[in-house]
Design an enzyme around this catalytic site. Structure first.
Site, PDB file in Angstrom:
ATOM      1  CD  GLU A  60      -2.851  -0.945   2.459  1.00  0.00           C
ATOM      2  OE1 GLU A  60      -4.013  -0.518   2.303  1.00  0.00           O
ATOM      3  OE2 GLU A  60      -2.368  -1.280   3.567  1.00  0.00           O
ATOM      4  CE  LYS A 104      -6.363   1.530   2.481  1.00  0.00           C
ATOM      5  NZ  LYS A 104      -5.552   1.148   3.662  1.00  0.00           N
TER       6      LYS A 104
END
Length: 121
Positions: free
Chosen positions: A23, A100
């Protein structure tokens, strides 16, 4: 004081937040919504930008935070965004939602989001 609402929704910014290395390496898009409680009476009376929140400048500030220093949790990111909003003159409180949509979840989902509400100090 009147408590009016100024909203900015769907601000999409690439950031590198998350607990996993991939990420942080690749990053992903985050979507931010904010709702500011403030009085717009002076701005309405004067028709002058200096008496209200400049949402263009606000968008730039929030985008810089999302694109900036990575954090592990979107809760932390939301807190940083809220702090920036409540630091603005005349803002009594703010509601911040950080979405997200590409969160690393094994199941099929539409969105993951954290919403916080904070008052100005």
């Amino acid at each position: 004081m009147d408590t009016d609402l100024i909203t900015l929704t769907g601000l999409r910014v690439h950031g590198r937040h998350g607990v996993f290395d991939f990420e942080r390496d690749a990053g992903q898009d985050f979507v931010v919504d904010v709702a500011l409680r403030t009085s717009t009476a002076a701005a309405a009376a004067s028709d002058d930008l200096k008496h209200t929140v400049d949402y263009g400048a606000l968008a730039d500030t929030l985008a810089a935070i999302v694109a900036g220093e990575p954090v592990n949790l979107i809760e932390t990111l939301a807190e940083r965004l809220a702090d920036a909003c409540t630091a603005l003159d005349g803002v009594a409180s703010v509601q911040v939602t950080v979405h997200k949509p590409q969160a690393p979840i094994a199941q099929q989902f539409a969105d993951v989001a954290v919403t916080i509400e904070r008052s100005a100090p």
